[in-house]
Motif scaffolding. Sequence first.
Motif, PDB file in Angstrom:
ATOM      1  N   GLY A   1       0.872  -1.162  -0.199  1.00 40.23           N
ATOM      2  CA  GLY A   1       0.023  -0.015  -0.069  1.00 40.23           C
ATOM      3  C   GLY A   1       0.993   1.268  -0.060  1.00 40.23           C
ATOM      4  N   LEU A   2       2.042   1.018   0.374  1.00 43.04           N
ATOM      5  CA  LEU A   2       3.008   2.231   0.529  1.00 43.04           C
ATOM      6  C   LEU A   2       3.459   2.741  -0.823  1.00 43.04           C
ATOM      7  N   PHE A   3       3.649   1.873  -1.533  1.00 45.41           N
ATOM      8  CA  PHE A   3       3.956   1.964  -2.916  1.00 45.41           C
ATOM      9  C   PHE A   3       2.995   2.550  -3.635  1.00 45.41           C
ATOM     10  N   VAL A   4       1.641   2.121  -3.587  1.00 48.88           N
ATOM     11  CA  VAL A   4       0.425   2.591  -4.213  1.00 48.88           C
ATOM     12  C   VAL A   4       0.359   4.156  -3.787  1.00 48.88           C
ATOM     13  N   GLN A   5       0.346   4.318  -2.764  1.00 47.25           N
ATOM     14  CA  GLN A   5       0.581   5.699  -1.955  1.00 47.25           C
ATOM     15  C   GLN A   5       1.446   6.705  -2.657  1.00 47.25           C
ATOM     16  N   PHE A   6       2.695   6.276  -2.510  1.00 47.06           N
ATOM     17  CA  PHE A   6       3.734   7.266  -2.958  1.00 47.06           C
ATOM     18  C   PHE A   6       4.423   7.065  -4.397  1.00 47.06           C
ATOM     19  N   PHE A   7       4.445   6.020  -4.925  1.00 46.98           N
ATOM     20  CA  PHE A   7       4.965   5.875  -6.402  1.00 46.98           C
ATOM     21  C   PHE A   7       4.346   6.842  -7.313  1.00 46.98           C
ATOM     22  N   PRO A   8       3.070   7.446  -7.190  1.00 53.72           N
ATOM     23  CA  PRO A   8       2.653   8.218  -8.325  1.00 53.72           C
ATOM     24  C   PRO A   8       3.350   9.405  -8.183  1.00 53.72           C
ATOM     25  N   ILE A   9       4.181   9.782  -7.200  1.00 50.94           N
ATOM     26  CA  ILE A   9       4.892  10.853  -7.364  1.00 50.94           C
ATOM     27  C   ILE A   9       6.024  10.860  -8.265  1.00 50.94           C
ATOM     28  N   VAL A  10       6.573   9.532  -8.354  1.00 51.75           N
ATOM     29  CA  VAL A  10       7.473   9.385  -9.690  1.00 51.75           C
ATOM     30  C   VAL A  10       6.900   9.842 -10.780  1.00 51.75           C
TER      31      VAL A  10
ATOM     32  N   PHE B   1      -5.867  12.865  -4.214  1.00 50.70           N
ATOM     33  CA  PHE B   1      -6.345  11.588  -4.519  1.00 50.70           C
ATOM     34  C   PHE B   1      -5.544  10.403  -3.551  1.00 50.70           C
ATOM     35  N   THR B   2      -4.427  10.941  -2.717  1.00 57.59           N
ATOM     36  CA  THR B   2      -3.883   9.613  -1.979  1.00 57.59           C
ATOM     37  C   THR B   2      -4.050  10.197  -0.464  1.00 57.59           C
ATOM     38  N   LEU B   3      -3.647  11.249  -0.250  1.00 55.25           N
ATOM     39  CA  LEU B   3      -3.380  11.566   1.279  1.00 55.25           C
ATOM     40  C   LEU B   3      -4.945  12.223   1.848  1.00 55.25           C
ATOM     41  N   PHE B   4      -5.381  12.972   1.038  1.00 54.19           N
ATOM     42  CA  PHE B   4      -6.519  13.669   1.647  1.00 54.19           C
ATOM     43  C   PHE B   4      -7.815  12.999   1.233  1.00 54.19           C
ATOM     44  N   TRP B   5      -7.535  11.746   0.582  1.00 46.95           N
ATOM     45  CA  TRP B   5      -8.925  10.840   0.046  1.00 46.95           C
ATOM     46  C   TRP B   5      -9.673  10.436   1.350  1.00 46.95           C
ATOM     47  N   ASN B   6      -8.972   9.909   2.417  1.00 48.03           N
ATOM     48  CA  ASN B   6      -9.810   9.142   3.465  1.00 48.03           C
ATOM     49  C   ASN B   6     -10.361  10.180   4.227  1.00 48.03           C
ATOM     50  N   ILE B   7      -9.848  11.378   4.362  1.00 47.83           N
ATOM     51  CA  ILE B   7     -10.924  12.536   4.751  1.00 47.83           C
ATOM     52  C   ILE B   7     -11.818  12.650   4.044  1.00 47.83           C
TER      53      ILE B   7
ATOM     54  N   TYR C   1     -18.063   4.078   6.687  1.00 51.26           N
ATOM     55  CA  TYR C   1     -16.709   4.250   6.025  1.00 51.26           C
ATOM     56  C   TYR C   1     -16.250   3.356   4.877  1.00 51.26           C
ATOM     57  N   THR C   2     -16.307   1.993   5.443  1.00 50.75           N
ATOM     58  CA  THR C   2     -15.942   1.101   4.531  1.00 50.75           C
ATOM     59  C   THR C   2     -16.665   1.106   3.306  1.00 50.75           C
ATOM     60  N   GLU C   3     -18.118   1.226   3.380  1.00 52.13           N
ATOM     61  CA  GLU C   3     -18.932   0.973   2.078  1.00 52.13           C
ATOM     62  C   GLU C   3     -18.645   2.346   1.140  1.00 52.13           C
ATOM     63  N   TYR C   4     -18.418   3.477   1.876  1.00 57.57           N
ATOM     64  CA  TYR C   4     -18.058   4.702   0.935  1.00 57.57           C
ATOM     65  C   TYR C   4     -16.680   4.726   0.447  1.00 57.57           C
ATOM     66  N   THR C   5     -15.596   3.683   1.178  1.00 58.76           N
ATOM     67  CA  THR C   5     -14.439   3.432   0.716  1.00 58.76           C
ATOM     68  C   THR C   5     -14.452   3.037  -0.807  1.00 58.76           C
ATOM     69  N   TYR C   6     -15.355   2.004  -0.918  1.00 60.75           N
ATOM     70  CA  TYR C   6     -15.448   1.569  -2.201  1.00 60.75           C
ATOM     71  C   TYR C   6     -16.187   2.176  -3.228  1.00 60.75           C
ATOM     72  N   LEU C   7     -17.267   2.902  -2.905  1.00 52.49           N
ATOM     73  CA  LEU C   7     -18.115   3.582  -3.545  1.00 52.49           C
ATOM     74  C   LEU C   7     -17.354   4.813  -4.191  1.00 52.49           C
ATOM     75  N   LEU C   8     -16.500   5.483  -3.358  1.00 56.31           N
ATOM     76  CA  LEU C   8     -15.721   6.688  -3.957  1.00 56.31           C
ATOM     77  C   LEU C   8     -14.558   6.196  -4.608  1.00 56.31           C
ATOM     78  N   ALA C   9     -13.972   5.107  -4.534  1.00 52.94           N
ATOM     79  CA  ALA C   9     -13.033   4.812  -4.949  1.00 52.94           C
ATOM     80  C   ALA C   9     -12.913   4.943  -6.685  1.00 52.94           C
ATOM     81  N   TYR C  10     -14.098   4.755  -7.209  1.00 52.46           N
ATOM     82  CA  TYR C  10     -14.329   4.907  -8.986  1.00 52.46           C
ATOM     83  C   TYR C  10     -14.008   6.236  -9.190  1.00 52.46           C
ATOM     84  N   PHE C  11     -13.997   7.199  -8.163  1.00 52.31           N
ATOM     85  CA  PHE C  11     -13.567   8.539  -8.643  1.00 52.31           C
ATOM     86  C   PHE C  11     -12.285   8.955  -8.443  1.00 52.31           C
TER      87      PHE C  11
END
Lengths: 302, 525
Positions: B315-324, B436-442, B458-468
């Motif tokens: 998950g760390l990779f998914v979170q930070f590698f987009p910077i590259v 899309f990464t750090l603020f998304w959970n908020i 929260y979990t339900e919205y996690t997967y619902l909002l993930a499309y965006f």
Amino acid sequence: MIEIKGVSKRFGDFLALDNVSFNIRNGEIVGYVGLNGAGKTTTIRIAVGVLQPDQGDVLINGYSIVHDKRRASRYIGWVPEQPIFEPDAKALDYFVYLAGYYGYSASEARSLGKKLLEEVGLGNALYKKLKEYSQGMKKRFALAVSMINNPDNYLFDEVLNGLDPQGIAFFRDLAVKFRKEGYAVLFSSHILSEVENIADRVVFIHKGRIIREMNIEEIRALIKPILKIKVDRVDDRIKAILDKYGIINIKAREKIVLIEEPSTDSSEIVGVLVKNGYRVEEVSMVKSSLEKVFFKIIGEER
Amino acid sequence: MIESLTPILYDFKRSFLRLSTLLFLILFTIGGIGTSYLSYNAMITQYPPVNMMALVYEENNTCVFMGIVYDMKGELVDRANIKFNNPVNDSVLADYNVNGNFTINDKGLCKVLKKYVNEEKYSVEVKISTSMGESTLYIRPIEQLPQTNFWPLATRAYITILTKKLPKTISPFPSNIGVPSEIPVAIVWDQLILLSKSSGEAKLVLMALNITNSVNNYKPRFTIEYSFIKSESFTPGMFGFGEVKVPENLSYNLLDELRNEYFGVYSLRLDVNKTDLVLRFKYDNSSSIQTINYELLFPIEAIYAGALSSTAGLGLFVQFFPIVFLYLAYSLMAKPRSIGALEFILARPVTRWDIYLTRYLAGILTAFITTAALVLSVYFGNILLLGTTLDTYSWILLYFGIVGSLIAFYSLFYLLASSIRSSAYLAIGIMFYLLFTLFWNIIILIFALTIGGGFAAYTEYTYLLAYFNPKCSATYSNYYINLHYEIIKEVPTANPLLAVISTILWIIGTFILGYCIFRRINLSS
């Protein structure tokens, strides 16, 4: 052969090119002269296909740069006024990269790059980064890249601008060599004298419009010898006395008489003046400059 | 199209072999191996990295030390060192280098064990060292345990040394022995290791002693059989102690035939529709039955998969590698476009589409290869460190989840790079990245709290909002891996089809929009 056909281009409200048409034939160097901002660079950018015209087309060896760019681009080389490359790339690497677009494999491109960069005088800077290149080196690099496919059409945009005498001589000699090989060369400049020695023909552009196309002989014909005589006084009589020797132009305040294309020797004219009681203080022969001719051509249009 | 691959490869080389990419890759590869350590640690809190099931017996002036050493997956180790230490003064009482299945004759061992454990009442430490890790267990003095250490039966005295899951103590006398009440013929000790809950793959480590030969030369044929049942009312907790009714007419499969002393590791495929493993020890016409509930056993792979796919893991990779990829889009598109360097390239026999596509593909190729490098390093790191790995389904899901997310991010950044000037690009790009990464959970939390459902939703919205979110594919691959290993329960709002469509739209939509802008943009500086 480059055929520029009715090209127009507008940037917002500004009409940069207005129905521009002219040809550059094989074995010919055409000077493309106009003031800064006249539309020279825009014409050239459209001709090499990096800018889309609003109207018109440019044919390179008969191929449309607008509709058949991949093919047309194979037959044209371009040295921009200020070539811009990706600054962190090394010269030879970048050459290899660009050669890839012509279908060269990396190894072929490498040996070709060494050869061409050597040819344009960059043999000792193959592995330098392009950001370390001087303006003149960048132009030489652009030239080497332009020569990848050995095209028979070249566009040199203000190429002598900012070059040292060596660089100027290099590009002039090159243009002459290209002409000898039967290539079509366009040499743009905002200084007419820059192209006078090499161009066969000059196309004048002003405010986005082609205002005149002249052979170099026609231009040279516009440059006339002028006899400049300073006398102690000018009056109505002096014009009548000198009228038969050429076109007379009198600058009364400076007490100077200018005789365009004098029909006889200067000593004879001086003799006539002295005989008529004028004291001749200074006599010299001057030439009208190319720049004057240039501004005259532009001025005519104004 | 472009006639040579050189430009694509060159752009790829410039994107992949650039210092920042490589540094990040190395960083994340180390992170990947670190992930293996995390998984490893998660596992050894529940299972010791190595385990031993052994016994020492003394008979007629001989002392036999025999047993097996196995890892947390129930595989016998190649090599192990076993030391018996006196913890009071750290002196080594006995030291053996053994293989996974060993038998050692050493009179000295029985002597020291008797002396220190039985007479001097020390806890003797047994330290097992292997390349997989270490485990320590203790043979405690008699007072601390109700049973005797040396269990005199006929002419033999036994001590069993074994570790179990938790706590890591040894019981000198087996607690769950299948000793038929009439004649003590066998001692059985077992450990059931569940490898995969979905397939039911498991290892049964078994020590079974047919001790009848010590009694009057009575030697019945002794077999071990197994079967599965579904228990109705099982009290979770300590397995093996539930009240399980085993039907009389249950049919059994033969597991093995017991010789005098026997240690075995059996690969079993547990019936995933049942809940208990039934072992039947049979001799003559008598039998004894023992059940092991596996319904609540936590499978080894789930601990590993959970740790691997967690925020701390890949998950760390998914979170930070987009910077590259933010930076790649900058250096491949935003910067050269802004300074006017693309114009000179466009004077080659290429079209704007070629340039746009070439530089895009270079980034895509980088995404595929960096992810492959990462996933492979994690894979091999795990094999070497843990000897365990996910199944192919999960690796594929994991790989494409990460790749999809990186490509979606790259496409978004590429769109920005193609349409706005480089100075604004970095600011806007970083803003999107943070969103899309750090603020998304908020944002998810705000949705849950304002629209409805509260924290519970929260979990339900996690997967619902993930499309965006361009991270969608990674979020969903993680979800399905966790679901696959039954680490989490199904979330009603999660829809795999929408996740795939969302990812495709993120990639293709931004790519096409970017080209529409790039097609018309002035490329001069």
